[in-house]
Write a protein that holds these residues in place. Structure first.
Motif, mmCIF file in Angstrom:
data_model
loop_
_atom_site.group_PDB
_atom_site.id
_atom_site.type_symbol
_atom_site.label_atom_id
_atom_site.label_comp_id
_atom_site.label_asym_id
_atom_site.label_seq_id
_atom_site.Cartn_x
_atom_site.Cartn_y
_atom_site.Cartn_z
ATOM 1 N N THR A 150 7.118 49.098 12.408
ATOM 2 C CA THR A 150 6.432 49.852 13.461
ATOM 3 C C THR A 150 5.954 51.225 12.976
ATOM 4 O OG1 THR A 150 8.573 50.703 14.247
ATOM 5 C CG2 THR A 150 7.702 48.710 15.305
ATOM 6 N N ARG A 151 6.452 51.667 11.822
ATOM 7 C CA ARG A 151 6.035 52.967 11.284
ATOM 8 C C ARG A 151 5.429 52.828 9.892
ATOM 9 N NH1 ARG A 151 11.242 56.552 11.467
ATOM 10 N NH2 ARG A 151 9.827 58.327 11.514
ATOM 11 N N CYS A 152 5.327 51.614 9.395
ATOM 12 C CA CYS A 152 4.921 51.392 8.009
ATOM 13 C C CYS A 152 3.400 51.307 7.862
ATOM 14 C CB CYS A 152 5.566 50.096 7.495
ATOM 15 S SG CYS A 152 5.135 49.713 5.776
ATOM 16 N N VAL A 200 21.213 58.154 1.523
ATOM 17 C CA VAL A 200 20.320 59.035 2.275
ATOM 18 C C VAL A 200 19.610 58.271 3.375
ATOM 19 C CG1 VAL A 200 19.945 60.526 0.268
ATOM 20 C CG2 VAL A 200 18.357 58.653 0.695
ATOM 21 N N GLY A 201 19.017 59.034 4.286
ATOM 22 C CA GLY A 201 18.263 58.458 5.394
ATOM 23 C C GLY A 201 18.221 59.451 6.541
ATOM 24 N N GLU A 202 17.368 59.178 7.523
ATOM 25 C CA GLU A 202 17.237 60.056 8.681
ATOM 26 C C GLU A 202 18.535 60.098 9.489
ATOM 27 O OE1 GLU A 202 12.978 59.560 10.618
ATOM 28 O OE2 GLU A 202 13.595 57.683 9.676
ATOM 29 N N MET A 228 18.894 54.272 3.450
ATOM 30 C CA MET A 228 19.141 53.497 4.667
ATOM 31 C C MET A 228 18.097 53.805 5.731
ATOM 32 S SD MET A 228 23.220 53.110 5.299
ATOM 33 C CE MET A 228 22.834 52.080 6.727
ATOM 34 N N TYR A 229 17.809 52.773 6.528
ATOM 35 C CA TYR A 229 16.901 52.933 7.660
ATOM 36 C C TYR A 229 17.384 52.038 8.793
ATOM 37 C CZ TYR A 229 12.659 53.061 10.500
ATOM 38 O OH TYR A 229 11.770 53.233 11.530
ATOM 39 N N LEU A 230 17.702 52.630 9.924
ATOM 40 C CA LEU A 230 18.070 51.892 11.137
ATOM 41 C C LEU A 230 19.188 50.871 10.889
ATOM 42 C CD1 LEU A 230 16.703 52.467 13.873
ATOM 43 C CD2 LEU A 230 15.583 50.255 13.691
ATOM 44 N N GLY A 231 20.230 51.315 10.196
ATOM 45 C CA GLY A 231 21.395 50.465 9.992
ATOM 46 C C GLY A 231 21.324 49.512 8.828
ATOM 47 N N LYS A 232 20.203 49.508 8.112
ATOM 48 C CA LYS A 232 20.032 48.605 6.971
ATOM 49 C C LYS A 232 19.729 49.399 5.697
ATOM 50 C CE LYS A 232 18.456 44.467 9.426
ATOM 51 N NZ LYS A 232 19.491 43.556 8.907
ATOM 52 N N MET A 233 20.064 48.806 4.572
ATOM 53 C CA MET A 233 19.721 49.417 3.294
ATOM 54 C C MET A 233 18.361 48.880 2.860
ATOM 55 S SD MET A 233 22.198 49.774 -0.010
ATOM 56 C CE MET A 233 23.438 50.622 0.958
ATOM 57 N N GLY A 267 4.722 57.420 14.803
ATOM 58 C CA GLY A 267 5.617 56.755 15.744
ATOM 59 C C GLY A 267 7.034 57.292 15.690
ATOM 60 N N GLU A 268 7.810 56.916 16.699
ATOM 61 C CA GLU A 268 9.191 57.350 16.811
ATOM 62 C C GLU A 268 10.119 56.359 16.119
ATOM 63 O OE1 GLU A 268 10.428 60.181 18.346
ATOM 64 O OE2 GLU A 268 8.328 60.783 18.391
ATOM 65 N N LEU A 269 11.288 56.855 15.716
ATOM 66 C CA LEU A 269 12.318 55.983 15.155
ATOM 67 C C LEU A 269 12.779 55.022 16.245
ATOM 68 C CD1 LEU A 269 14.194 55.558 12.620
ATOM 69 C CD2 LEU A 269 15.841 57.002 13.791
ATOM 70 N N PRO A 270 12.684 53.696 16.024
ATOM 71 C CA PRO A 270 13.105 52.740 17.056
ATOM 72 C C PRO A 270 14.590 52.870 17.366
ATOM 73 C CG PRO A 270 11.847 51.654 15.308
ATOM 74 C CD PRO A 270 12.171 53.026 14.828
ATOM 75 N N SER A 271 14.996 52.336 18.501
ATOM 76 C CA SER A 271 16.394 52.388 18.902
ATOM 77 C C SER A 271 17.184 51.286 18.211
ATOM 78 C CB SER A 271 16.522 52.217 20.419
ATOM 79 O OG SER A 271 17.869 51.982 20.770
ATOM 80 N N PRO A 272 18.374 51.591 17.670
ATOM 81 C CA PRO A 272 19.215 50.540 17.079
ATOM 82 C C PRO A 272 19.774 49.581 18.130
ATOM 83 C CG PRO A 272 20.350 52.664 17.050
ATOM 84 C CD PRO A 272 18.956 52.930 17.516
#
Length: 320
Positions: free
Chosen positions: A290-292, A44-46, A226-231, A274-279
């Motif tokens: 940045t969102r934590c 799962v993840g955004e 997953m978040y931004l390409g990482k588990m 905040g926004e989801l950062p760019s990969p």
């Protein structure tokens, strides 16, 4: 866990895409996990977190940038075209969009029968026809409709056709890439229940990719986040939903609606700022910092290790 328990073992998997002006999009960035025989691992993840890219890279629909994918002891990234074609009999995929994944110019007989033709699993046209009709019956469709075209079926029926196509070659392992996200809510549970029934009947192993957290809980034995390409977290399904450790997982879980109005009204919702950062240009250190709400100075300079914080409960966070 012993090595023999793992049907699929993914180590250090990376998939980067070159984008405009020399940029590199790190869609999957050093992902490690195992899928055990007979289980369902939910992922799962955004949207945009890389979970579908993981699925496609595992099957080599995308060639990996780095890392290894071992299936039943064989590193499939080292297989040539001929051996990889044979391996695809054991590893199949159910795609997200039942409208786009079926060729509109082909009848259902030919859509399902194509896999039988490629792998030479039918010795005659009569055997091919019988096999297609059996598969349609298996997924709850009328075998008499095999001569129809995809546009003559509803979304849920088309997804059943996609499931029948995946089953045609008798696979051991199926990647379900958001198989219910394009379907009406009333149809989603039917498709998930069908997948569970087929898993029990044929001893199938699933990687179930989705963003519907309640549905993932319903079907999965273990869940990876997953978040931004990482588990960022991996645990038994019941454990993850009852006791999430990573701040991102906690925020996801807080968004799951509860059918009891009183509990829902009193429940604390964690809203990420905040926004989801760019990969293409991820943050330094921990990608989530940045969102934590719990981020510290250490999080900006040091990337957290993906480690076992509790028995069989893995997380990538300095504060856990």
């Amino acid at each position: 866990m012993t090595k023999t328990d793992a049907m699929l073992k993914v180590e250090g998997l990376k998939k980067y895409f070159h984008v405009n002006r020399g940029g590199i999009l790190k869609a999957v960035n050093d992902v490690n996990f195992e899928v055990r025989k007979g289980e369902t691992l939910g992922m799962v993840g955004e949207s945009g977190c890389g979970k579908s890219t993981v699925g496609r890279t595992v099957l080599r629909l995308y060639e990996p940038t780095a890392g290894s994918v071992t299936f039943n002891g064989t590193n499939i990234n080292q297989l040539n075209h001929v051996k990889m074609k044979a391996m695809r009999r054991q590893m199949q995929m159910i795609f997200q969009d039942p409208y786009a994944s079926l060729n509109p110019r082909m009848t259902i007989t030919d859509i399902i029968g194509e896999a039988l033709d490629i792998h030479r699993l039918a010795n005659s046209r009569a055997e091919r026809k019988r096999r297609v009709e059996d598969l349609l019956d298996l997924v709850g469709l009328n075998p008499d409709h095999a001569t129809r075209y995809p546009h003559e079926f509803s979304g849920g029926q088309r997804q059943r056709i996609g499931i029948a196509r995946a089953l045609a070659v008798d696979p051991q392992f199926i990647i379900c890439d958001e198989p219910i996200s394009a379907l009406d809510v009333s149809i989603q549970a039917q498709v998930v229940n069908l997948l569970k029934e087929l898993q029990q009947k044929f001893d199938l192993t699933y990687l179930f990719i989705a963003h519907d957290l309640s549905m993932v809980k319903h079907i999965s034995d273990r869940v990876a986040v997953m978040y931004l390409g990482k588990m960022v977290e991996l645990a038994e399904s019941g454990t993850l939903y009852a006791d999430p450790l990573h701040p991102y997982t906690k925020a996801l879980m807080s968004a799951i609606p509860v059918p009891d109005p009183e509990i829902e009204a009193s429940k604390e919702r964690i809203v990420l700022k905040g926004e989801l950062p760019s990969p293409i240009n991820p943050p330094s250190g921990c990608y989530f910092r940045t969102r934590c709400p719990a981020a510290t100075d250490r999080c900006a300079v040091e990337e957290p290790l993906f480690r076992e914080a509790k028995p069989n409960h893995f997380v990538a966070c300095h504060e856990v």
